[in-house]
Design a protein around this motif. Structure first.
Motif, PDB file in Angstrom:
ATOM      1  N   SER A 110     -10.690  54.813  48.052  1.00  0.00           N
ATOM      2  CA  SER A 110      -9.932  55.864  47.166  1.00  0.00           C
ATOM      3  C   SER A 110      -8.594  55.847  46.694  1.00  0.00           C
ATOM      4  CB  SER A 110     -10.071  57.281  47.780  1.00  0.00           C
ATOM      5  OG  SER A 110      -9.353  57.291  49.001  1.00  0.00           O
ATOM      6  N   GLY A 111      -7.872  54.722  47.559  1.00  0.00           N
ATOM      7  CA  GLY A 111      -6.357  54.736  47.487  1.00  0.00           C
ATOM      8  C   GLY A 111      -5.526  55.820  48.054  1.00  0.00           C
ATOM      9  N   ALA A 112      -6.255  56.525  48.425  1.00  0.00           N
ATOM     10  CA  ALA A 112      -5.437  57.748  49.245  1.00  0.00           C
ATOM     11  C   ALA A 112      -4.548  57.201  50.425  1.00  0.00           C
ATOM     12  CB  ALA A 112      -5.984  58.768  49.674  1.00  0.00           C
ATOM     13  N   VAL A 113      -3.378  57.729  50.371  1.00  0.00           N
ATOM     14  CA  VAL A 113      -2.304  57.402  51.413  1.00  0.00           C
ATOM     15  C   VAL A 113      -1.925  58.661  52.313  1.00  0.00           C
ATOM     16  CG1 VAL A 113       0.105  56.695  51.591  1.00  0.00           C
ATOM     17  CG2 VAL A 113      -1.333  55.532  50.058  1.00  0.00           C
ATOM     18  N   THR A 114      -2.097  58.471  53.643  1.00  0.00           N
ATOM     19  CA  THR A 114      -1.576  59.379  54.459  1.00  0.00           C
ATOM     20  C   THR A 114      -0.547  59.114  55.441  1.00  0.00           C
ATOM     21  OG1 THR A 114      -3.878  60.482  54.625  1.00  0.00           O
ATOM     22  CG2 THR A 114      -2.593  61.095  56.451  1.00  0.00           C
ATOM     23  N   GLU A 115       0.508  59.943  55.680  1.00  0.00           N
ATOM     24  CA  GLU A 115       1.563  59.273  56.442  1.00  0.00           C
ATOM     25  C   GLU A 115       1.784  60.289  57.502  1.00  0.00           C
ATOM     26  OE1 GLU A 115       4.009  57.495  52.549  1.00  0.00           O
ATOM     27  OE2 GLU A 115       4.800  59.357  53.622  1.00  0.00           O
ATOM     28  N   PHE A 116       2.416  59.916  58.640  1.00  0.00           N
ATOM     29  CA  PHE A 116       2.744  60.411  59.933  1.00  0.00           C
ATOM     30  C   PHE A 116       4.079  59.901  60.358  1.00  0.00           C
ATOM     31  CE2 PHE A 116      -2.029  59.937  59.884  1.00  0.00           C
ATOM     32  CZ  PHE A 116      -2.307  61.231  60.108  1.00  0.00           C
ATOM     33  N   ARG A 117       5.136  60.812  60.622  1.00  0.00           N
ATOM     34  CA  ARG A 117       6.402  60.298  61.176  1.00  0.00           C
ATOM     35  C   ARG A 117       6.920  61.084  62.112  1.00  0.00           C
ATOM     36  NH1 ARG A 117      11.274  60.285  56.953  1.00  0.00           N
ATOM     37  NH2 ARG A 117       9.686  58.949  55.758  1.00  0.00           N
ATOM     38  N   GLU A 118       7.341  60.331  63.109  1.00  0.00           N
ATOM     39  CA  GLU A 118       8.039  60.830  64.364  1.00  0.00           C
ATOM     40  C   GLU A 118       9.327  60.067  64.435  1.00  0.00           C
ATOM     41  OE1 GLU A 118       6.823  63.366  66.258  1.00  0.00           O
ATOM     42  OE2 GLU A 118       4.986  63.453  65.554  1.00  0.00           O
ATOM     43  N   SER A 119      10.341  60.719  65.293  1.00  0.00           N
ATOM     44  CA  SER A 119      11.522  60.242  65.405  1.00  0.00           C
ATOM     45  C   SER A 119      11.728  60.141  67.104  1.00  0.00           C
ATOM     46  CB  SER A 119      12.745  61.283  64.854  1.00  0.00           C
ATOM     47  OG  SER A 119      13.000  60.996  63.459  1.00  0.00           O
ATOM     48  N   TYR A 120      12.282  59.021  67.506  1.00  0.00           N
ATOM     49  CA  TYR A 120      12.501  58.751  68.949  1.00  0.00           C
ATOM     50  C   TYR A 120      13.721  58.086  69.232  1.00  0.00           C
ATOM     51  CZ  TYR A 120       7.350  58.892  69.116  1.00  0.00           C
ATOM     52  OH  TYR A 120       6.115  59.257  68.943  1.00  0.00           O
ATOM     53  N   VAL A 150      17.084  55.090  60.277  1.00  0.00           N
ATOM     54  CA  VAL A 150      16.526  54.008  60.157  1.00  0.00           C
ATOM     55  C   VAL A 150      15.022  54.355  60.335  1.00  0.00           C
ATOM     56  CG1 VAL A 150      16.187  51.507  60.964  1.00  0.00           C
ATOM     57  CG2 VAL A 150      18.475  52.519  60.770  1.00  0.00           C
ATOM     58  N   LEU A 151      14.269  53.756  59.224  1.00  0.00           N
ATOM     59  CA  LEU A 151      12.599  54.054  59.232  1.00  0.00           C
ATOM     60  C   LEU A 151      11.998  52.997  59.251  1.00  0.00           C
ATOM     61  CD1 LEU A 151      10.401  56.031  58.899  1.00  0.00           C
ATOM     62  CD2 LEU A 151      10.414  55.304  56.313  1.00  0.00           C
ATOM     63  N   LEU A 152      10.988  52.608  60.403  1.00  0.00           N
ATOM     64  CA  LEU A 152      10.070  51.458  60.560  1.00  0.00           C
ATOM     65  C   LEU A 152       8.692  51.960  60.302  1.00  0.00           C
ATOM     66  CD1 LEU A 152      12.619  50.674  62.355  1.00  0.00           C
ATOM     67  CD2 LEU A 152      11.141  49.885  64.219  1.00  0.00           C
ATOM     68  N   GLU A 153       8.081  51.264  59.425  1.00  0.00           N
ATOM     69  CA  GLU A 153       6.840  51.687  58.882  1.00  0.00           C
ATOM     70  C   GLU A 153       5.714  50.720  59.332  1.00  0.00           C
ATOM     71  OE1 GLU A 153       5.049  53.203  54.968  1.00  0.00           O
ATOM     72  OE2 GLU A 153       5.892  51.324  54.616  1.00  0.00           O
ATOM     73  N   GLU A 154       4.660  50.967  60.078  1.00  0.00           N
ATOM     74  CA  GLU A 154       3.416  50.451  60.203  1.00  0.00           C
ATOM     75  C   GLU A 154       2.349  50.846  59.329  1.00  0.00           C
ATOM     76  OE1 GLU A 154       2.296  47.799  62.755  1.00  0.00           O
ATOM     77  OE2 GLU A 154       4.260  47.691  62.210  1.00  0.00           O
ATOM     78  N   ILE A 155       1.597  49.833  58.861  1.00  0.00           N
ATOM     79  CA  ILE A 155       0.856  50.322  57.515  1.00  0.00           C
ATOM     80  C   ILE A 155      -0.471  49.912  58.068  1.00  0.00           C
ATOM     81  CG2 ILE A 155      -0.022  49.922  55.145  1.00  0.00           C
ATOM     82  CD1 ILE A 155       3.031  49.021  54.532  1.00  0.00           C
ATOM     83  N   LYS A 156      -1.453  50.776  58.010  1.00  0.00           N
ATOM     84  CA  LYS A 156      -2.924  50.596  58.220  1.00  0.00           C
ATOM     85  C   LYS A 156      -3.765  50.828  57.432  1.00  0.00           C
ATOM     86  CE  LYS A 156      -1.285  49.529  62.609  1.00  0.00           C
ATOM     87  NZ  LYS A 156      -1.199  47.810  62.969  1.00  0.00           N
ATOM     88  N   THR A 157      -4.842  49.952  56.882  1.00  0.00           N
ATOM     89  CA  THR A 157      -5.889  50.305  56.044  1.00  0.00           C
ATOM     90  C   THR A 157      -7.029  50.811  56.674  1.00  0.00           C
ATOM     91  OG1 THR A 157      -6.687  48.062  56.118  1.00  0.00           O
ATOM     92  CG2 THR A 157      -4.829  48.432  54.522  1.00  0.00           C
ATOM     93  N   VAL A 158      -7.953  51.679  56.522  1.00  0.00           N
ATOM     94  CA  VAL A 158      -8.993  52.536  56.649  1.00  0.00           C
ATOM     95  C   VAL A 158     -10.065  52.366  55.880  1.00  0.00           C
ATOM     96  CG1 VAL A 158      -7.745  53.717  58.463  1.00  0.00           C
ATOM     97  CG2 VAL A 158      -8.086  54.706  56.252  1.00  0.00           C
TER      98      VAL A 158
END
Length: 809
Positions: free
Chosen positions: A128-138, A77-85
């Motif tokens: 720019s619309g560029a997307v960067t993703e970081f993922r960790e499991s806990y 199960v993936l939970l996503e938090e989206i942040k704009t920079v």
């Protein structure tokens, strides 16, 4: 959830919240979130609401929020938090964002019975619309331990707050009025204030100086706080001296047994310990690591119940934190905040942490409320200066050419908009105040005056200023373009020598754009032609916007010694006819104040030179009646200087003090310290009517035994005042009174209020001006006055002698 995480877990420097973000940043962030959410596969759930309760013996802490997205797959199960920079970010995940995601992860795993979850931080670069993703499991256990740690920190604080409120309320329930007895009128004030604060609404209160208004309003306010009628008190003032009065009143209540945490907010530029340095971690050691030291500093400050400026300075120095930022953080953990009007009413700087959400049960106590009318006009007005536009465009041209071009275009549009001044349409009374007054005989009431001939033109010109009754809509696209380009450069958060100048101009552009959205029949546009011209959106009637600001709280009590006529102040301060009003007579014997009216000396501008000797002689007759301290109030520094020189020539042996423009705080204190009761000789101070010594000073007993007021205090004639007059002439048929008479007489009454400060004070006042014989002004005299007409120096001397004779016999 955000409040929990940012309070309990935030670390590092002051800076991110001080980085520049554009005016549309929030909207752009929402659209960015939606863009990322739309790109996700089928089965992706967006904006998933979660809630978790932690129960203790004292309270239940409910934590709620919304996860940006959840994607449940068979294997995880993936939970996503989206942040704009914004452009230029360092492509490193913010630890605080991980903290928020972990807390959401715990609640979701707990509710769904999951043993582990994957957390993803997704950063969308807006430009720019560029997307960067970081993922960790806990694992669920890891998340539970983390969540418990965060909650434990917050619970420690909120339980302490809960226990404090119980102590506070117990002290309030047993609190008696802090003085042996009520002065006449104080009980009536307390009852009326309590009813308003408990049930909601507005109260407009006028009570003479010395009656004890502040304590009479604060006492029922804290009673309402203990009964749960109010969440927090905001004591609002216009001057530093008003804040000192509030602090003393709270101290008096503490002496009677009150437990209450109060905080005094001081403007950033005044309390800054690194004056002149930029507010960022690279330049200020108090900003560097602020959040690492914030909670211990707050805990230290909250050991005191009265958190004043000196306390903030001491605590911030001990913990190496910014005193201004510390005061803002503390404001959520105290019971009462003492601050300037602008923290509630100003659309630019009001305390969003308290007022941005739905209205809360705050109580607003508005001290010296007569000052709020003109302050509100300034808050709700805005201007642009062509010189500033040209200079900023010049200095940014090399580094920010697009920004420079947009500013230059805006400046050119302003020049074309104003153009050369047309033949001015001068108001008949503009040159001389006496002409305006002579138009309406003393026997003519404000409601029976003739209207100006014909309708007010849509556009005209006065004294070289072009007046437009409409918003210059053609200017708005260029203004918005300048804002867009300025925002784009500032959002890079790059250092530059011109950055502060550009940022200051940006805020001015923003204020102008925001004010344009308020523009209606209560506004006019003022255009000053020429190279150094400016355009101003001027608020004629602030009542509507004040009423909107008052909706941020539950109740408001407006109080002052001078709210005459009270219907005028109720209307302009955002009230309506249903709001309660109260006007009280003096609690002291009217015999203690002698009011002398010398109504044969003209002090109109053109008459001042020829009556200078008469004015000085009248003042001399007043102060020679008895040795002691006197204040003489005059309408301008130039006139003050002329009268002071004439007086000194007639009475060279009498010591004098003179108020100069721009006195420092130390010089102000030295001026007042000279008015000691024990020196045994005559001292005459010359001050400007309506200035820093015209109200708010407390010279009790023999520290001040008399005052002379020269003139009726009219505000300086100007285009803005004439436009206020025209507007209210249409609205009320009393335009001149609204623009000039009422504000002027308020200054006079405030100055007179310096003389009698307690039930044992005795004093004498001399009013000098032919206009004091007119009904327009005499009807504003307090009913308890017993004015006596004195036609010459001999009559002044005789009347003064008779007044002091019983005292000296």
């Amino acid at each position: 959830m955000r409040e929990l995480v940012e309070f309990a877990l935030r670390r590092g420097d002051l800076g991110r919240e001080r980085e520049f973000v554009g005016s549309d940043r929030a909207l752009a962030g929402i659209r960015g979130h939606q863009r990322v959410q739309r790109s996700r596969p089928s089965g992706y759930q967006k904006e998933v609401s979660v809630c978790h309760e932690v129960e203790t013996e004292e309270l239940i802490l409910r934590i709620q929020g919304r996860i940006d997205g959840v994607l449940a797959a068979p294997d995880e199960v993936l939970l996503e938090e989206i942040k704009t920079v914004q452009a230029g970010w360092d492509r490193v995940a913010d630890p605080l964002h991980w903290d928020q995601a972990k807390c959401y992860g715990f609640i979701y795993a707990h509710d769904q019975g999951l043993e582990k979850v994957a957390l993803q931080l997704t950063y969308l670069e807006l430009e720019s619309g560029a997307v960067t993703e970081f993922r960790e499991s806990y694992s669920a256990a890891e998340l539970a331990a983390f969540f418990e740690h965060a909650v434990a920190i917050y619970l420690d604080w909120i339980q302490d707050r809960h226990r404090w409120c119980r102590q506070r309320d117990e002290s309030i329930r047993s609190l008696a009025f802090p003085f042996p007895r009520y002065r006449p009128g104080q009980r009536e004030i307390a009852v009326a204030a309590y009813r308003t604060l408990a049930s909601g609404g507005r109260l407009f209160l006028e009570a003479p100086t010395g009656i004890g208004k502040t304590i009479s309003v604060l006492f029922p306010s804290v009673k309402a706080l203990a009964e749960g009628k109010l969440e927090r008190l905001f004591y609002l003032t216009a001057r530093t001296v008003g804040r000192a009065v509030a602090e003393k009143a709270f101290a008096d209540l503490r002496q009677a047994g009150l437990r209450l945490r109060t905080l005094t907010l001081t403007a950033k530029e005044k309390i800054c310990a690194q004056a002149g340095q930029p507010c960022d971690a690279g330049h200020c050691p108090l900003a560097c690591g602020y959040y690492d030291r914030r909670l211990p500093a707050m805990r230290d400050a909250l050991q005191r119940e009265a958190i004043t400026r000196s306390v903030l300075e001491t605590v911030s120095a001990a913990h190496l934190v910014c005193p201004f930022e510390l005061s803002l953080d503390l404001s959520s953990w105290v019971d009462a905040v003492v601050c300037d009007y602008n923290y509630v009413f100003d659309p630019t700087v009001y305390l969003r942490r308290h007022f941005a959400e739905a209205a809360v049960d705050h109580g607003f106590l508005v001290d010296e409320a007569h000052n709020l009318v003109d302050r509100a006009r300034d808050m709700f007005s805005a201007d642009l200066d062509r010189r500033e536009l040209r200079e900023v465009a010049r200095v940014v041209k090399a580094a920010a050419p697009r920004c420079a071009r947009a500013l230059t275009k805006l400046n050119s549009a302003l020049r074309k908009l104003s153009g050369p001044a047309t033949s001015p349409v001068e108001p008949a009374e503009a040159a001389d105040p006496s002409v305006e007054l002579d138009l309406f005989p003393a026997s003519t009431s404000a409601t029976s005056r003739e209207q100006p001939p014909g309708p007010t033109p849509v556009n005209d010109a006065r004294n070289g200023t072009i007046i437009c009754r409409e918003l210059p809509t053609d200017l708005m696209p260029l203004l918005e373009a300048a804002l867009q380009e300025t925002e784009a450069w500032l959002a890079r958060n790059q250092p530059a020598e011109f950055r502060d100048s550009l940022l200051e101009l940006y805020f001015r552009l923003r204020a102008f754009h925001r004010t344009a959205q308020f523009f209606d029949e209560r506004y006019v546009t003022l255009l000053e032609p020429g190279v150094s011209g400016r355009v101003r959106l001027f608020c004629l009637d602030p009542s509507f916007l004040l009423r909107q600001a008052l909706a941020r709280g539950k109740a408001a009590v407006f109080f002052s010694a001078t709210l005459t006529p009270i219907d005028y102040y109720r209307a302009l301060l955002g009230g309506d006819p249903a709001d309660a009003v109260m006007q009280l007579p003096t609690p002291f014997s009217p015999e203690h104040l002698a009011v002398l009216v010398q109504d044969r000396i003209r002090t109109h501008f053109k008459a001042r030179a020829e009556t200078l000797a008469d004015v000085a002689a009248a003042i001399g007759a007043l102060v020679q009646g008895r040795a002691g301290n006197y204040l003489v109030y005059l309408p301008s520094y130039q006139y003050l200087s002329a009268v002071q020189e004439q007086f000194h020539a007639l009475h060279p042996a009498i010591p004098i003090l003179t108020q100069r423009p721009g006195l420092s705080e130390a010089e102000r204190e030295a001026f007042l310290a000279a008015f000691a009761a024990e020196h045994g000789e005559t001292l005459v101070g010359f001050a400007v009517l309506g200035g820093i010594f015209g109200e708010g000073i407390d010279l009790v007993g023999d520290r001040l035994i008399g005052a002379a007021i020269v003139g009726v205090g009219l505000p300086q004639l100007c285009v803005e005042r004439d436009l206020i007059r025209d507007y209210f002439q249409d609205q009320t048929r009393a335009g001149f009174d609204y623009a000039y008479t009422f504000p002027g007489m308020n200054r006079v009454l405030q100055a007179i209020g310096r003389v009698i400060r307690s039930e044992t004070d005795r004093g004498i006042v001399l009013l000098i001006d032919t206009r004091f014989a007119e009904l327009r002004y005499r009807r504003l005299f307090p009913e308890w006055w017993r004015p006596r007409r004195v036609r010459n120096v001999r009559e002044i001397s005789e009347t003064v002698g008779r007044f002091w004779q019983p005292q000296d016999s």
